[in-house]
Design a protein around this motif. Structure first.
Motif, mmCIF file in Angstrom:
data_model
loop_
_atom_site.group_PDB
_atom_site.id
_atom_site.type_symbol
_atom_site.label_atom_id
_atom_site.label_comp_id
_atom_site.label_asym_id
_atom_site.label_seq_id
_atom_site.Cartn_x
_atom_site.Cartn_y
_atom_site.Cartn_z
ATOM 1 N N GLY A 29 0.921 -1.304 -0.056
ATOM 2 C CA GLY A 29 -0.009 0.085 0.132
ATOM 3 C C GLY A 29 0.929 1.209 -0.196
ATOM 4 O O GLY A 29 1.980 1.147 -0.368
ATOM 5 N N GLY A 30 0.336 2.283 0.370
ATOM 6 C CA GLY A 30 1.257 3.437 0.504
ATOM 7 C C GLY A 30 0.476 4.856 0.945
ATOM 8 O O GLY A 30 -0.802 4.743 1.581
ATOM 9 N N ARG A 31 1.125 6.092 0.658
ATOM 10 C CA ARG A 31 0.587 7.288 0.996
ATOM 11 C C ARG A 31 -0.622 7.638 -0.050
ATOM 12 O O ARG A 31 -0.698 7.390 -1.093
ATOM 13 C CB ARG A 31 1.502 8.172 0.732
ATOM 14 N N ARG A 32 -1.687 8.337 0.853
ATOM 15 C CA ARG A 32 -2.707 9.049 0.109
ATOM 16 C C ARG A 32 -2.148 10.107 -0.517
ATOM 17 O O ARG A 32 -1.270 10.842 0.256
ATOM 18 C CB ARG A 32 -3.783 9.324 0.977
ATOM 19 N N LYS A 33 -2.489 10.509 -1.702
ATOM 20 C CA LYS A 33 -1.817 11.899 -2.247
ATOM 21 C C LYS A 33 -2.637 12.836 -1.841
ATOM 22 O O LYS A 33 -3.721 13.042 -1.750
ATOM 23 C CB LYS A 33 -2.115 11.821 -4.033
ATOM 24 N N TYR A 34 -2.066 14.063 -1.869
ATOM 25 C CA TYR A 34 -2.668 15.390 -1.943
ATOM 26 C C TYR A 34 -3.086 16.033 -3.151
ATOM 27 O O TYR A 34 -2.340 15.971 -4.017
ATOM 28 C CB TYR A 34 -1.582 16.507 -1.157
ATOM 29 N N LEU A 35 -4.192 16.372 -3.301
ATOM 30 C CA LEU A 35 -4.866 16.731 -4.413
ATOM 31 C C LEU A 35 -5.555 17.964 -4.324
ATOM 32 O O LEU A 35 -5.735 18.490 -2.919
ATOM 33 C CB LEU A 35 -6.033 15.892 -4.820
ATOM 34 N N PRO A 36 -5.912 18.893 -5.272
ATOM 35 C CA PRO A 36 -6.368 20.268 -5.153
ATOM 36 C C PRO A 36 -7.417 20.372 -4.323
ATOM 37 O O PRO A 36 -7.552 21.298 -3.317
ATOM 38 C CB PRO A 36 -6.614 20.771 -6.532
ATOM 39 N N GLY A 37 -8.303 19.332 -4.205
ATOM 40 C CA GLY A 37 -9.471 19.280 -3.389
ATOM 41 C C GLY A 37 -9.196 18.824 -1.977
ATOM 42 O O GLY A 37 -10.044 18.596 -1.211
ATOM 43 N N GLY A 38 -7.990 18.323 -1.640
ATOM 44 C CA GLY A 38 -7.877 17.638 -0.223
ATOM 45 C C GLY A 38 -7.062 16.325 -0.497
ATOM 46 O O GLY A 38 -6.602 15.978 -1.788
ATOM 47 N N LEU A 39 -7.125 15.525 0.610
ATOM 48 C CA LEU A 39 -6.492 14.291 0.284
ATOM 49 C C LEU A 39 -7.284 13.064 -0.567
ATOM 50 O O LEU A 39 -8.491 13.279 -0.537
ATOM 51 C CB LEU A 39 -6.238 13.343 1.686
ATOM 52 N N GLU A 40 -6.714 12.515 -1.503
ATOM 53 C CA GLU A 40 -7.311 11.286 -2.118
ATOM 54 C C GLU A 40 -8.060 10.427 -1.030
ATOM 55 O O GLU A 40 -7.639 10.053 0.192
ATOM 56 C CB GLU A 40 -6.059 10.496 -2.737
ATOM 57 N N ASP A 41 -9.179 9.863 -1.700
ATOM 58 C CA ASP A 41 -9.944 8.990 -0.820
ATOM 59 C C ASP A 41 -8.986 7.793 -0.818
ATOM 60 O O ASP A 41 -8.513 7.321 -1.529
ATOM 61 C CB ASP A 41 -11.369 8.897 -1.290
ATOM 62 N N GLU A 42 -9.417 6.867 0.539
ATOM 63 C CA GLU A 42 -8.477 5.751 0.980
ATOM 64 C C GLU A 42 -8.648 4.553 -0.027
ATOM 65 O O GLU A 42 -7.804 3.871 -0.487
ATOM 66 C CB GLU A 42 -8.881 5.354 2.345
ATOM 67 N N ALA A 43 -10.037 4.587 -0.568
ATOM 68 C CA ALA A 43 -10.266 3.274 -1.632
ATOM 69 C C ALA A 43 -9.407 3.545 -2.982
ATOM 70 O O ALA A 43 -8.758 2.587 -3.437
ATOM 71 C CB ALA A 43 -11.641 3.188 -1.913
#
Length: 160
Positions: A58-72
């Protein structure tokens, strides 16, 4: 062109993002997702390039312009990148969330998921140096947060 004249953005560019500032994320928890893949009462683990301890797939959730990427979505992306398995994000089920603080004071949040996957795990050599199914006797090979995951899975009699 006069160098004192400010550059104008090209057509179509509406917003210029500020430069990345790693200090702004230092006090943010390290937000990770993990795929709990069990076979013969052992869990699939990976050894990332340059590291000495095994970690969850697995790994890190990405920071996107609207906030964090959802977990799924993060789970499906990171598992595909590491071991080439296509995760069905709709089948992702959160098993448990582990929290820990590193020796340097960084907070870790690890969300562990069970999910259906299509394909057999195959190590991506660009990301992982090694990939193995590990059991309880292999805990000395793990990072501290992964030891916590193994303790929890042992208590639930999922791994041995």
């Amino acid at each position: 062109m006069d160098l004192r004249t400010p550059l104008r953005p090209r057509r179509g560019i509406k917003k210029v993002l500020p430069p990345f500032d790693p200090k702004s994320q230092e006090d943010q928890p390290l937000d990770l997702v993990a795929w709990i893949n069990i076979r013969d009462r052992k869990m699939l683990m990976g050894l990332t390039a340059g590291e000495h301890k095994f970690v969850t797939i697995g790994g890190r959730r990405k920071y996107l312009p609207g906030g964090l990427e959802d977990e799924a979505t993060a789970l499906a992306r990171t598992v595909r990148e590491q071991v080439g398995v296509e995760i069905d994000a709709q089948s992702a089920y959160n098993i448990h969330v582990f929290r820990q603080t590193t020796k340097k004071g960084r907070h870790i949040r690890l969300s562990c998921y069970s999910a259906d996957g299509l394909g057999l795990p195959i190590k991506n050599p660009a990301v992982l140096d090694d990939m193995r199914y590990l059991g309880s006797k292999d805990k000395h090979l793990l990072t501290q947060v992964c030891k916590d995951v193994f303790d929890w899975l042992e208590a639930a009699k999922i791994i041995a």
